[in-house]
Scaffold this motif. Structure first.
Motif, mmCIF file in Angstrom:
data_model
loop_
_atom_site.group_PDB
_atom_site.id
_atom_site.type_symbol
_atom_site.label_atom_id
_atom_site.label_comp_id
_atom_site.label_asym_id
_atom_site.label_seq_id
_atom_site.Cartn_x
_atom_site.Cartn_y
_atom_site.Cartn_z
ATOM 1 N N ALA A 34 25.079 19.202 -44.641
ATOM 2 C CA ALA A 34 26.143 20.184 -44.430
ATOM 3 C C ALA A 34 25.554 21.460 -43.836
ATOM 4 N N ALA A 35 26.322 22.082 -42.985
ATOM 5 C CA ALA A 35 25.893 23.355 -42.399
ATOM 6 C C ALA A 35 25.835 24.411 -43.494
ATOM 7 N N PRO A 36 24.961 25.390 -43.341
ATOM 8 C CA PRO A 36 24.904 26.468 -44.337
ATOM 9 C C PRO A 36 26.194 27.280 -44.327
ATOM 10 N N ALA A 37 26.449 27.957 -45.429
ATOM 11 C CA ALA A 37 27.621 28.829 -45.505
ATOM 12 C C ALA A 37 27.518 29.907 -44.429
ATOM 13 N N PRO A 38 28.640 30.335 -43.885
ATOM 14 C CA PRO A 38 28.595 31.392 -42.864
ATOM 15 C C PRO A 38 27.998 32.687 -43.422
ATOM 16 N N VAL A 39 27.348 33.430 -42.570
ATOM 17 C CA VAL A 39 26.840 34.748 -42.934
ATOM 18 C C VAL A 39 28.037 35.702 -42.969
ATOM 19 N N ILE A 84 25.476 29.902 -23.129
ATOM 20 C CA ILE A 84 25.045 29.050 -24.231
ATOM 21 C C ILE A 84 26.317 28.687 -25.006
ATOM 22 N N THR A 85 26.272 27.582 -25.718
ATOM 23 C CA THR A 85 27.422 27.145 -26.501
ATOM 24 C C THR A 85 27.044 27.083 -27.966
ATOM 25 N N LEU A 86 27.826 27.755 -28.803
ATOM 26 C CA LEU A 86 27.660 27.682 -30.248
ATOM 27 C C LEU A 86 28.780 26.765 -30.742
ATOM 28 N N SER A 87 28.402 25.625 -31.293
ATOM 29 C CA SER A 87 29.365 24.602 -31.671
ATOM 30 C C SER A 87 29.344 24.426 -33.180
ATOM 31 N N GLY A 88 30.446 24.771 -33.824
ATOM 32 C CA GLY A 88 30.513 24.630 -35.257
ATOM 33 C C GLY A 88 31.856 25.091 -35.773
ATOM 34 N N SER A 89 32.061 24.960 -37.044
ATOM 35 C CA SER A 89 33.291 25.430 -37.654
ATOM 36 C C SER A 89 32.983 25.909 -39.058
ATOM 37 N N VAL A 90 33.918 26.663 -39.596
ATOM 38 C CA VAL A 90 33.761 27.154 -40.958
ATOM 39 C C VAL A 90 34.907 26.652 -41.802
ATOM 40 N N VAL A 121 20.795 27.449 -38.952
ATOM 41 C CA VAL A 121 19.923 28.617 -38.893
ATOM 42 C C VAL A 121 18.784 28.318 -37.923
ATOM 43 N N TYR A 122 18.666 29.141 -36.908
ATOM 44 C CA TYR A 122 17.606 29.011 -35.912
ATOM 45 C C TYR A 122 16.781 30.292 -35.935
ATOM 46 N N ALA A 171 18.330 36.473 -41.969
ATOM 47 C CA ALA A 171 16.869 36.411 -41.856
ATOM 48 C C ALA A 171 16.230 35.793 -43.095
ATOM 49 N N GLY A 172 16.908 35.885 -44.221
ATOM 50 C CA GLY A 172 16.363 35.345 -45.456
ATOM 51 C C GLY A 172 16.694 33.885 -45.704
ATOM 52 N N ARG A 173 17.461 33.281 -44.817
ATOM 53 C CA ARG A 173 17.860 31.888 -45.013
ATOM 54 C C ARG A 173 16.804 30.923 -44.490
ATOM 55 N N PRO A 174 16.703 29.767 -45.136
ATOM 56 C CA PRO A 174 15.753 28.766 -44.633
ATOM 57 C C PRO A 174 16.274 28.140 -43.340
ATOM 58 N N LEU A 175 15.357 27.686 -42.509
ATOM 59 C CA LEU A 175 15.734 27.000 -41.279
ATOM 60 C C LEU A 175 16.502 25.731 -41.588
#
Length: 142
Positions: free
Chosen positions: A3-8, A136-142, A123-124, A97-101
């Motif tokens: 699962a994707a990380p929670a949104p910032v 660039i394309t950011l592909s995702g949803s919340v 997280v990149y 910045a504190g999140r793991p990759l």
């Protein structure tokens, strides 16, 4: 997949597509879709946009910006709104910045040259500068 990380959480910073503290410069004739803001520096540090102040002097407009342009030296309530947005931006940066990759194998994606690439939610982080001369394309949803 995982699962994707929670949104910032962006707070008031989420009201801007560009929010900066020092300067905003437009040099390529592009169109910006959304609001831009600058604080604590003043409107003189927003260059290349041919700004037109609104009658209230709370914001400006530009043919190159589909939203509104805000600066810390504009009329009340703009300075307080920008101070809160910049504070939220700093908190969001600290959170991110504190999140793991989440894309460990791609931590140094494309040698920092991002143009034409698609990034899924995650997280990149880069240890070098990044650039993009094309979309660039950011592909995702919340």
């Amino acid at each position: 997949g995982a699962a994707a990380p929670a949104p910032v959480p962006l707070g008031g910073a989420g009201d801007f597509v560009i929010l900066a503290k020092t300067a905003i410069t437009e040099v390529g004739g592009g169109i910006i879709t959304g609001n831009i803001g600058l604080s604590p520096n003043a409107a003189l540090a927003i260059t290349g946009f041919a700004l037109t102040a609104d009658g209230s002097n709370q914001f400006a407009t530009s043919a190159q910006v589909s939203g509104l342009v805000y600066a810390s030296d504009y009329a009340v309530p703009t300075p307080a709104m920008l101070t809160a947005a910049v504070s939220a931006m700093e908190a969001a940066y600290t959170d991110a910045a504190g999140r793991p990759l989440s894309h460990v194998s791609n931590a140094e994606n494309f040698d920092g040259i991002l143009g034409g690439k698609i990034f899924t939610a995650g997280v990149y982080k880069w240890s070098t500068d990044v650039s993009f001369a094309t979309d660039i394309t950011l592909s995702g949803s919340v």
